[in-house]
Each structure stands twice: as C-alpha cells, then as structure tokens.
Design a protein around this motif. Structure first.
Motif, PDB file in Angstrom:
ATOM      1  N   SER A  77       0.828  -1.205   0.000  1.00 49.57           N
ATOM      2  CA  SER A  77       0.000   0.000   0.000  1.00 49.57           C
ATOM      3  C   SER A  77       0.860   1.252   0.000  1.00 49.57           C
ATOM      4  CB  SER A  77      -0.925   0.004   1.222  1.00 49.57           C
ATOM      5  OG  SER A  77      -1.657   1.198   1.301  1.00 49.57           O
ATOM      6  N   ALA A  78       1.916   1.241   0.822  1.00 52.73           N
ATOM      7  CA  ALA A  78       2.797   2.411   0.903  1.00 52.73           C
ATOM      8  C   ALA A  78       3.525   2.647  -0.415  1.00 52.73           C
ATOM      9  CB  ALA A  78       3.805   2.221   2.041  1.00 52.73           C
ATOM     10  N   SER A  79       4.036   1.557  -1.041  1.00 52.14           N
ATOM     11  CA  SER A  79       4.781   1.718  -2.287  1.00 52.14           C
ATOM     12  C   SER A  79       3.874   2.158  -3.422  1.00 52.14           C
ATOM     13  CB  SER A  79       5.482   0.406  -2.654  1.00 52.14           C
ATOM     14  OG  SER A  79       4.525  -0.630  -2.866  1.00 52.14           O
ATOM     15  N   ALA A  80       2.593   1.753  -3.383  1.00 51.07           N
ATOM     16  CA  ALA A  80       1.650   2.131  -4.431  1.00 51.07           C
ATOM     17  C   ALA A  80       1.363   3.620  -4.418  1.00 51.07           C
ATOM     18  CB  ALA A  80       0.350   1.337  -4.276  1.00 51.07           C
ATOM     19  N   GLN A  81       1.336   4.228  -3.225  1.00 46.80           N
ATOM     20  CA  GLN A  81       1.007   5.647  -3.145  1.00 46.80           C
ATOM     21  C   GLN A  81       2.249   6.530  -3.145  1.00 46.80           C
ATOM     22  OE1 GLN A  81      -1.187   6.160   0.506  1.00 46.80           O
ATOM     23  NE2 GLN A  81       0.641   6.322   1.755  1.00 46.80           N
ATOM     24  N   GLU A  82       3.439   5.922  -2.984  1.00 45.37           N
ATOM     25  CA  GLU A  82       4.653   6.705  -2.821  1.00 45.37           C
ATOM     26  C   GLU A  82       4.919   7.692  -3.951  1.00 45.37           C
ATOM     27  OE1 GLU A  82       9.341   5.785  -2.091  1.00 45.37           O
ATOM     28  OE2 GLU A  82       7.864   4.508  -1.115  1.00 45.37           O
ATOM     29  N   PRO A  83       4.675   7.353  -5.242  1.00 44.20           N
ATOM     30  CA  PRO A  83       4.944   8.331  -6.298  1.00 44.20           C
ATOM     31  C   PRO A  83       4.113   9.609  -6.164  1.00 44.20           C
ATOM     32  CG  PRO A  83       4.708   6.132  -7.221  1.00 44.20           C
ATOM     33  CD  PRO A  83       4.288   6.043  -5.787  1.00 44.20           C
ATOM     34  N   MET A  84       3.010   9.550  -5.427  1.00 41.87           N
ATOM     35  CA  MET A  84       2.156  10.712  -5.257  1.00 41.87           C
ATOM     36  C   MET A  84       2.489  11.514  -3.998  1.00 41.87           C
ATOM     37  SD  MET A  84       0.214  10.881  -7.859  1.00 41.87           S
ATOM     38  CE  MET A  84      -0.388   9.852  -9.210  1.00 41.87           C
ATOM     39  N   LEU A  85       3.442  11.052  -3.210  1.00 40.74           N
ATOM     40  CA  LEU A  85       3.759  11.748  -1.972  1.00 40.74           C
ATOM     41  C   LEU A  85       4.666  12.949  -2.238  1.00 40.74           C
ATOM     42  CD1 LEU A  85       4.430   8.823   0.545  1.00 40.74           C
ATOM     43  CD2 LEU A  85       2.310  10.099   0.150  1.00 40.74           C
ATOM     44  N   CYS A  86       4.336  14.059  -1.590  1.00 45.25           N
ATOM     45  CA  CYS A  86       5.165  15.270  -1.643  1.00 45.25           C
ATOM     46  C   CYS A  86       5.657  15.499  -0.224  1.00 45.25           C
ATOM     47  CB  CYS A  86       4.349  16.457  -2.129  1.00 45.25           C
ATOM     48  SG  CYS A  86       3.558  16.209  -3.733  1.00 45.25           S
ATOM     49  N   VAL A 133       5.573  11.799   8.713  1.00 45.61           N
ATOM     50  CA  VAL A 133       4.491  10.970   8.195  1.00 45.61           C
ATOM     51  C   VAL A 133       3.126  11.532   8.581  1.00 45.61           C
ATOM     52  CG1 VAL A 133       4.477   9.410  10.194  1.00 45.61           C
ATOM     53  CG2 VAL A 133       3.681   8.583   7.983  1.00 45.61           C
ATOM     54  N   CYS A 134       3.058  12.270   9.696  1.00 48.07           N
ATOM     55  CA  CYS A 134       1.782  12.835  10.133  1.00 48.07           C
ATOM     56  C   CYS A 134       1.399  14.078   9.342  1.00 48.07           C
ATOM     57  CB  CYS A 134       1.821  13.170  11.629  1.00 48.07           C
ATOM     58  SG  CYS A 134       2.697  14.705  12.038  1.00 48.07           S
ATOM     59  N   GLU A 135       2.284  14.531   8.445  1.00 54.63           N
ATOM     60  CA  GLU A 135       2.001  15.713   7.634  1.00 54.63           C
ATOM     61  C   GLU A 135       1.948  15.406   6.138  1.00 54.63           C
ATOM     62  OE1 GLU A 135       4.137  19.362   9.709  1.00 54.63           O
ATOM     63  OE2 GLU A 135       5.506  17.652   9.505  1.00 54.63           O
ATOM     64  N   SER A 136       2.828  14.534   5.694  1.00 52.96           N
ATOM     65  CA  SER A 136       2.918  14.270   4.255  1.00 52.96           C
ATOM     66  C   SER A 136       3.073  12.787   3.948  1.00 52.96           C
ATOM     67  CB  SER A 136       4.102  15.051   3.661  1.00 52.96           C
ATOM     68  OG  SER A 136       5.303  14.739   4.355  1.00 52.96           O
ATOM     69  N   GLY A 137       2.649  11.949   4.881  1.00 51.85           N
ATOM     70  CA  GLY A 137       2.786  10.512   4.698  1.00 51.85           C
ATOM     71  C   GLY A 137       1.688   9.877   3.884  1.00 51.85           C
ATOM     72  N   MET A 138       0.713  10.681   3.466  1.00 47.15           N
ATOM     73  CA  MET A 138      -0.352  10.199   2.590  1.00 47.15           C
ATOM     74  C   MET A 138      -0.517  11.210   1.457  1.00 47.15           C
ATOM     75  SD  MET A 138      -3.059   8.436   5.228  1.00 47.15           S
ATOM     76  CE  MET A 138      -3.635   7.283   3.975  1.00 47.15           C
ATOM     77  N   PRO A 139      -1.017  10.776   0.297  1.00 46.74           N
ATOM     78  CA  PRO A 139      -0.994  11.634  -0.904  1.00 46.74           C
ATOM     79  C   PRO A 139      -2.109  12.683  -0.920  1.00 46.74           C
ATOM     80  CG  PRO A 139      -1.969   9.519  -1.438  1.00 46.74           C
ATOM     81  CD  PRO A 139      -1.501   9.413  -0.002  1.00 46.74           C
ATOM     82  N   ILE A 140      -1.938  13.740  -0.116  1.00 46.18           N
ATOM     83  CA  ILE A 140      -2.954  14.788  -0.051  1.00 46.18           C
ATOM     84  C   ILE A 140      -2.626  15.990  -0.932  1.00 46.18           C
ATOM     85  CG2 ILE A 140      -3.663  14.133   2.275  1.00 46.18           C
ATOM     86  CD1 ILE A 140      -2.109  16.627   3.293  1.00 46.18           C
ATOM     87  N   HIS A 141      -1.402  16.049  -1.456  1.00 45.44           N
ATOM     88  CA  HIS A 141      -0.993  17.201  -2.266  1.00 45.44           C
ATOM     89  C   HIS A 141      -1.003  16.913  -3.763  1.00 45.44           C
ATOM     90  CE1 HIS A 141       1.091  17.872   1.674  1.00 45.44           C
ATOM     91  NE2 HIS A 141       0.634  19.085   1.499  1.00 45.44           N
ATOM     92  N   LYS A 142      -1.073  15.650  -4.108  1.00 49.79           N
ATOM     93  CA  LYS A 142      -0.907  15.283  -5.516  1.00 49.79           C
ATOM     94  C   LYS A 142      -1.724  14.043  -5.825  1.00 49.79           C
ATOM     95  CE  LYS A 142       2.851  14.193  -8.781  1.00 49.79           C
ATOM     96  NZ  LYS A 142       4.317  13.966  -8.878  1.00 49.79           N
ATOM     97  N   SER A 143      -2.337  14.039  -7.011  1.00 51.37           N
ATOM     98  CA  SER A 143      -3.039  12.862  -7.520  1.00 51.37           C
ATOM     99  C   SER A 143      -2.876  12.863  -9.031  1.00 51.37           C
ATOM    100  CB  SER A 143      -4.525  12.919  -7.138  1.00 51.37           C
ATOM    101  OG  SER A 143      -5.197  13.909  -7.904  1.00 51.37           O
ATOM    102  N   VAL A 144      -3.496  11.919  -9.695  1.00 54.76           N
ATOM    103  CA  VAL A 144      -3.448  11.924 -11.160  1.00 54.76           C
ATOM    104  C   VAL A 144      -4.208  13.113 -11.720  1.00 54.76           C
ATOM    105  CG1 VAL A 144      -3.148   9.434 -11.354  1.00 54.76           C
ATOM    106  CG2 VAL A 144      -5.455  10.392 -11.278  1.00 54.76           C
ATOM    107  N   HIS A 196      -4.416  16.334  -9.977  1.00 57.64           N
ATOM    108  CA  HIS A 196      -4.033  17.669  -9.504  1.00 57.64           C
ATOM    109  C   HIS A 196      -2.681  17.664  -8.799  1.00 57.64           C
ATOM    110  CE1 HIS A 196      -4.852  16.334  -5.448  1.00 57.64           C
ATOM    111  NE2 HIS A 196      -4.716  17.547  -4.948  1.00 57.64           N
ATOM    112  N   GLN A 197      -2.151  18.873  -8.640  1.00 55.87           N
ATOM    113  CA  GLN A 197      -0.970  19.127  -7.813  1.00 55.87           C
ATOM    114  C   GLN A 197      -1.248  20.410  -7.041  1.00 55.87           C
ATOM    115  OE1 GLN A 197       2.749  17.772  -7.623  1.00 55.87           O
ATOM    116  NE2 GLN A 197       2.102  18.855  -5.777  1.00 55.87           N
ATOM    117  N   THR A 198      -0.932  20.389  -5.749  1.00 57.13           N
ATOM    118  CA  THR A 198      -1.106  21.581  -4.942  1.00 57.13           C
ATOM    119  C   THR A 198      -0.008  21.626  -3.893  1.00 57.13           C
ATOM    120  OG1 THR A 198      -2.732  22.905  -3.710  1.00 57.13           O
ATOM    121  CG2 THR A 198      -2.681  20.535  -3.239  1.00 57.13           C
ATOM    122  N   ASN A 199      -0.081  22.588  -2.986  1.00 59.22           N
ATOM    123  CA  ASN A 199       0.875  22.667  -1.883  1.00 59.22           C
ATOM    124  C   ASN A 199       0.170  23.229  -0.661  1.00 59.22           C
ATOM    125  OD1 ASN A 199       0.643  25.397  -2.427  1.00 59.22           O
ATOM    126  ND2 ASN A 199       2.794  25.711  -2.921  1.00 59.22           N
TER     127      ASN A 199
END
Length: 390
Positions: free
Chosen positions: A19-28, A246-257, A259-262
């Motif tokens: 699960s972690a490796s699947a979402q890793e490319p989307m992590l900022c 990990v409690c701030e950017s450990g899940m893909p909340i800034h980027k998806s297929v 959008h990109q944000t900050n």
C-alpha cells in the motif's frame, strides 16, 4: 497456531508495504521543491484562475484531494458518543484546567487538557479554540503551550489542547504509524465535534491554532471543515516545504493523477474566513511576506475579503510558538472571536505571569487512579486492523 499467527503478521506487513509503495509516487514530502521552483508553481496557478468561481472550482479539487488522499471517508462513522473522561479540575487565576480524554472511535482515545474561563458571563456561551501541538517531546506539557491555552481561556475561550499520536498520553500507537495523518486529522474533527456539542460553547465561534505540525493540522481541519471560523497556523505554511513527518505528508494529499497543490493552497481554503499566518526568518516560512502571503491575498481578494487575511512575520525569530507569536494570535482571536484580551494583564505587552505552569504528573490523563479503559486498542497493528483502511 503460533505459525499461523506469524504467517498472518507477515501478510499484514506485506500488505502495508504494498500500500505504501503504491502511493509513494504521489507523496510530496519535506522540501519537495526548490524555493524558486515553488514560486513558479504559485505564479502558474495564479494565472489559471481569475474569479471567485474559478478559485472555488480549484478549491473543490484540492479539498477532494485531501479527503481522498487521507481516506477520511473510510474512517468510522462519527457519532455523538464521546464517553469523556474528565478529572483533576483545578481553579486557577482566571481560568480552569482539566485533564480530559474523549473517544475518537471505539477503543481509541484523544488525550489532552481542557482550559476554560473561571467566571464566564451568565447565560453566555464561550467561543472554543482547538489547540493541536507540534513535534517535540510531550509538547502538551511544555510551558509555551500552557501559557497560550491559559491566556486564551482567561480571555473567555474554551481551549482543548490535545496530543499528537505517540506523545504524552497518546500511546495507543506510535507516531510513525502509516496512517498518522489520517488519524490525527480525524482526531481534530472529533475534538471539533466534542467542543460544538458542549452546552458552554458557541458552535458558531470556533478557532484553531497550532505551530509546526500543529500548524499542519490547523490548515487541514480549516480546509475540510467549515465549522472552523478563525484559523491561525503558525510557522508551517510554505510553498516549497510540505511537512517532513508521516503525520504531515505521509499520505498523498498534495498530488493525484488529477491535480498538484501545496500547503499554501490548502491554507487558502480558509477563505473568506479570518486567517492569520505567523511566520519567521529561521525556517521554511522565511519567504511568507514575498511568496506565500501574496497568493493568499489573491484568494481573499476574490471574495473581497482582503482584510480578513493577515501575516505577522518575525524575521529575527526561529521555529517556535513563543511569546511574540502567541501575542499576535491573542490579538487576532480577540478581534474575530467574542473574547476579551483585556482580561489578561498588559504592561508594555501581554503579561502571562498569572499562568501556573503545571507538572507532567499534574497534566497526565491516564495514571494509576485513572487508567486507560480496558477496551482500548493497543499498538499500530491493532488500530490498523480495526480500521481496515484499504
């Protein structure tokens, strides 16, 4: 039986790893961009929308990215049951402090301290302020947090200071559990649920403030929950730095297929509600007056609400939520919430010496006299299994 148990544990860890490796490319994560690169992104995004309608279309995408990226909709359905544990009520100089735990979901507890006015006006409901804290050893116990919460309570607010995962009384998981960002944000929502359910709280006047990792929680809860009416993120909002934990950017909340944000745009989701950015010259907020705040102002201008967005920048200070930053927050909350900063002594500046700094033992929620309930989930694996986040 032992072999089967070991086998199931291996499968569980493999699934987590997949699960972690699947979402890793989307992590900022961390300093994801160079400073000038981040500025270029903000310029690009600013050129892509001109009206309130345009911004709100983008805001919807960003907000959905946060909720989907955290899998918040897969978390347990929220209930009106909090099963509060409140003890050690103490009357101080103008405020009351209590040790408190509420149940976030079955078997998982949010721990902290509740500060409230000593003598609220009769038939008067108080504003409430959520106070998530940043990283640092058992931050809730530190004097800088006690000063802020007690001062705001003496002014007339009900303040809930609550633990990060793995800190102070919150020992049911480690701080590095893979879903730390989801759990902490869900906890913030549940603290908000609890505060707005209290008979002494005005649910139309809800503030939030925290520094560093607590600043991350401040912008996130404000972004996704319209019940927040005033937001004061301190030493966190940056165009190039996305949070290093990990409690701030450990899940893909800034980027998806899609959008990109900050964090600047996430903070801007507060508009048109009042928001104060507190920044300094010694961390990733050093560019705020030149880079981050102008973008925030553009968003607020789309609502004709420029007066409600402010920035206090302290170029000679570093990464903390110390006196000058706290007092800036006092003034801002005093302007937008029905509290009275005049109740705190003032002598060429706010005088916080009335605050009694309590010890760790005095502030603890769970101890031999008040043990954690027997049905509490214990350990990262137990919590992950209970939640079944896919």
């Amino acid at each position: 039986m032992k072999t089967l148990l070991r086998y199931s544990q291996v499968i569980f860890l493999l699934l987590l790893s997949f699960s972690a490796s699947a979402q890793e490319p989307m992590l900022c994560q961390g300093a994801y961009w160079e400073e000038d690169e981040a500025n270029s992104y903000l310029k690009k995004w600013a050129s892509e929308w001109t009206s309130q309608k345009d911004w709100e279309a983008r805001a919807d995408v960003i907000r959905k990215g946060i909720i989907d990226g955290m899998k918040l909709e897969q978390m347990p359905e929220r209930t009106a049951e909090f099963n509060p544990i409140i003890h050690s009520t103490r009357e101080m100089d103008g405020y009351i402090i209590e040790n408190i735990a509420i149940e976030s979901f079955r078997g998982f507890f949010i721990t902290g301290n509740l500060y409230r006015p000593l003598d609220p006006e009769p038939f008067h409901k108080s504003p409430a302020i959520l106070s998530p804290h940043g990283h640092g050893k058992d931050k809730r116990y530190q004097d800088v947090v006690q000063y802020r919460a007690a001062s705001l309570a003496r002014m007339g607010a009900v303040v809930f200071v609550y633990d990060m995962l793995g800190y102070a009384d919150s020992q049911q998981t480690s701080h590095t559990i893979p879903i730390a960002l989801t759990l902490q944000t869900y906890n913030s929502i549940r603290v908000l649920d609890y505060l707005t359910s209290r008979a002494d709280v005005d649910p139309t006047q809800i503030g939030v403030t925290g520094g560093s990792g607590g600043g991350t929680q401040t912008i996130l809860i404000t972004a996704i929950d319209p019940r927040i009416t005033v937001s004061v993120p301190a030493v966190m909002v940056s165009a190039y730095f996305f949070g290093g934990c990990v409690c701030e950017s450990g899940m893909p909340i800034h980027k998806s297929v899609h959008h990109q944000t900050n964090n600047v745009e996430i903070a801007a989701l507060a508009a048109p509600r009042p928001m104060l950015l507190i920044s300094d010259g010694g961390d990733w907020t050093k560019n705020t007056p030149r880079i981050e705040f102008p973008y925030i102002q553009k968003v607020y201008a789309a609502y004709d609400a420029e007066s409600k967005a402010d920035n206090v920048h302290l170029p000679n200070e570093r990464h903390d939520y110390n006196y000058n930053k706290r007092t800036a927050a006092y003034n801002f909350f005093g302007h937008y919430l029905d509290i009275n900063p005049g109740k705190v002594p003032y002598n060429d500046g706010y005088d916080e010496s009335f605050v009694t700094i309590l010890s760790v033992e005095e502030l603890k929620v769970f101890n031999t006299s008040h043990p954690i309930p027997a049905h509490a989930l214990q350990g990262d694996e137990a919590v992950m299994r209970y939640l079944k986040l896919d």
